[in-house]
Design an enzyme around this catalytic site. Structure first.
Site, short mmCIF file in Angstrom:
data_model
loop_
_atom_site.label_atom_id
_atom_site.label_comp_id
_atom_site.label_asym_id
_atom_site.label_seq_id
_atom_site.Cartn_x
_atom_site.Cartn_y
_atom_site.Cartn_z
N LYS A 1 0.86 -1.18 0.00
CA LYS A 1 0.00 0.00 0.00
C LYS A 1 0.90 1.23 0.00
O LYS A 1 1.92 1.26 0.69
CB LYS A 1 -0.90 -0.02 1.23
CG LYS A 1 -1.93 1.10 1.27
CD LYS A 1 -2.86 0.99 2.48
CE LYS A 1 -3.92 2.08 2.48
NZ LYS A 1 -4.84 1.96 3.63
N SER B 1 -10.34 -0.14 6.94
CA SER B 1 -9.69 0.01 5.64
C SER B 1 -8.96 -1.22 5.10
O SER B 1 -8.51 -1.20 3.96
CB SER B 1 -8.70 1.18 5.68
OG SER B 1 -9.36 2.40 5.59
N SER C 1 -9.91 2.15 2.78
CA SER C 1 -8.99 2.88 1.95
C SER C 1 -7.98 2.00 1.20
O SER C 1 -7.37 2.48 0.24
CB SER C 1 -8.22 3.90 2.80
OG SER C 1 -7.37 3.23 3.71
#
Lengths: 95, 484
Positions: free
Chosen positions: B76, B175, B151
């Site tokens: 990420k 998330s 997210s």
């Protein structure tokens, strides 16, 4: 609670955020809606409840007072927008 | 090769069926072929990936390979990667080449994992749909009209589409779990303090926690074994021996006490999602689990409490983005205040600005007691609900999200509606507990996730319960059409 134009301008100033005049009504509407959601908290009596500082009740660790970091100024300043002689440059602060 | 799990890839590398260079090249080719449709990567690091792969092959040739040496994964874009842009999905950090590695990256490099690239995400991890990214929305591989969740939406979409066998994510209010649910994969947010936050760009420090996203629970355990561990550089890292997260995978479900919170099955839950979750619970009953109804009475307070604590902490954390030391700087600042205000006004997107402003307001003079202190008290009540529940049950189960993936754009005009959809995941972060999501079916062709919430440091049991379900079912093996 409904926030007004002057509230939004004050919050934006405190947060050091430039926002356009045209966007203020939208911020006022959205922030007021968020605060209305948050207001639900007030319905609960929390007198005597300890605020939670850490989910595992952990405390800060202490360590020996020794040097653990080395000087990497030049390395870190490579990504800075403007530097000179190892200093970060910003617009003049003192006349 | 792209349909193999981490453990299968590990066996394939060990057996000499393929090299890491071949494997890495294969996944890079898939990214090149498919990511134009998905937008799941912000940066693809093809050259360094192949170099890492060759190094992994050399390490294996010398007999020094670990279980995951040579296996590709995606990071990420919230984890700092030395020499590689780390944007956090923001224009503010579009030019930020991280000068050091996050601890998670160090751990992955140490294990010999190969980084394919950095995945797309909601800006500064603030969002539940991946629509707030400066780099554009990510598409859900199950339906390109739909959001992947957020997210960690890029990580989830990339794993679901077989562009990477696994990915890292972070979870502040859901998330990891919500995008895992919406993309039909498995993801786990461990107990707060298990995975180091050093070099993981902070959103809300008391809630943020890194974790893996993969195709099944066994793979999540393998990757979490690498990611977790005490780190003196993170002041909230928990000082205890890193457990073996794979240890309980073989434990039978028989006798497992599962609590179903009645508050998680009430109004607002899509009936088709409820049905898939109930069928999964029925499977657990068949496997010998005991299922009891429980109550988490303060559930409805979690979202309001979160939307004080998370914005307050974000307004403080994001004050470091000021146009002085790194990141975006506005052109021709007139004075220092103008430099701060325009750099931040231009660098941050709308959702981030909204949250900074809510947090600034909540922390401003005269409001601290009414907002932040009150929220921290409610947080205690929410954690106490779970504590009481875990005296009666081993794990808690329910839906991860009240609905399946929604269409891109459907909720972007109403932030509060978007926030309320995180009702089942947020309380877990407030309490600091571990939570995971695994796929248990579909509604309208879009995946449904089952959430498992465990007691502190009980990840191995949760992963075991998920693994046993995955041995009995095949939802986790479904492949989105067009990505076979």
């Amino acid at each position: 609670m409904a926030l007004e134009r002057k509230d939004i301008k004050n919050i934006a100033h405190l947060a050091r955020l430039a926002i356009s005049e045209a966007d203020i009504p939208e911020y006022a509407r959205n922030l007021s809606n968020i605060l209305a959601l948050v207001e639900q908290m007030q319905a609960v009596d929390t007198s005597g409840v300890t605020p939670m500082a850490h989910p595992l009740d952990a405390v800060q660790r202490l360590r020996e007072d020794g040097v653990t970091e080395t000087d990497q100024r030049d390395h870190f300043q490579q990504i800075a927008p403007a530097v000179e002689d190892g200093l970060y440059l910003v617009p003049k602060v003192i006349e | 090769m792209h349909n193999k799990t981490l453990s299968e890839l590990s066996a394939g590398l060990a057996g000499g069926d393929f090299s890491s260079e071949e494997l890495t090249g294969g996944f890079l080719a898939r990214i090149g072929k498919f990511d134009g449709q998905l937008n799941s990567f912000i940066t693809v690091t093809a050259e360094s990936a192949l170099a890492q792969a060759r190094a992994a092959d050399a390490r294996r040739a010398q007999g020094q390979a670990g279980a995951l040496t040579g296996i590709p994964l995606a990071q990420k874009d919230i984890f700092c990667t030395d020499g590689v842009r780390t944007s956090c999905g923001s224009k503010m950090l579009d030019n930020f080449i991280a000068p050091y590695d996050a601890t998670v990256i160090e751990h992955c490099n140490g294990a010999g994992l190969v980084m394919l690239g950095k995945t797309n995400m909601d800006e500064f991890a603030m969002g539940s749909s991946n629509e707030t990214s400066f780099y554009g929305a990510v598409k859900n591989p199950w339906d390109l009209k739909a959001v992947p969740g957020g997210s960690s939406g890029g990580s989830a979409a990339a794993v679901a589409a077989r562009l990477t066998p696994a990915a890292t994510g972070t979870d502040t209010g859901g998330s990891i779990r919500q995008p895992a649910a919406l993309c039909g994969i498995t993801g786990i947010k461990p107990t707060y303090g298990s995975v180091s936050r050093y070099g993981m760009i902070a959103f809300a420090s008391s809630l943020d926690q890194g974790g893996p996203l993969a195709r099944n629970a066994e793979d999540c355990a393998l990757l979490l074994n690498v990611m977790a561990g005490f780190d003196p550089r993170d002041s909230t890292s928990v000082e205890r021996a890193t457990p073996d997260y794979s240890a309980a995978l073989g434990n039978p479900v028989k006798g497992l006490r599962i609590g179903l919170p009645k508050e998680y099955f009430g109004a607002g839950l899509d009936p088709a999602v409820a049905q898939a979750v109930e069928e999964a619970i029925a499977e657990y009953r068949r496997l010998g689990a005991e299922v009891v109804e429980i109550s988490l009475p303060n559930t409805a307070l979690a979202v309001p409490t979160y939307y004080v604590i998370a914005p307050a902490e974000c307004s403080s954390n994001l004050s470091r983005m000021d146009g002085v030391r790194f990141g975006h700087r506005c052109a021709e600042p007139q004075n220092l205040e103008d430099l701060y205000k325009r750099s931040r006004g231009e660098g941050f997107g709308e959702e981030v600005k909204r949250r900074i402003m809510v947090g600034t307001y909540a922390l401003s003079a005269g409001y601290y007691d009414a907002y932040y202190l009150k929220a921290q008290q409610l947080r205690h009540l929410i954690a106490d609900d779970f504590k009481a529940a875990f005296e009666k049950v081993d794990v808690i189960m329910g839906p991860t999200s009240p609905s399946v993936a929604f269409d891109i754009g459907a909720r972007s005009d109403d932030p509060v509606a978007m926030y309320l959809a995180d009702v089942y995941t947020i309380a877990v972060n407030l309490a600091g507990l571990p939570g995971m999501s695994l796929p248990v079916g579909f509604a309208d062709g879009r995946p449904v996730g089952l959430q498992i919430i465990g007691n502190y440091f009980d990840e191995a049991r949760m992963l075991g319960a998920a693994h046993q379900y995955q041995l009995a079912t095949d939802w986790h093996q479904r492949i989105p059409h067009g990505f076979e």
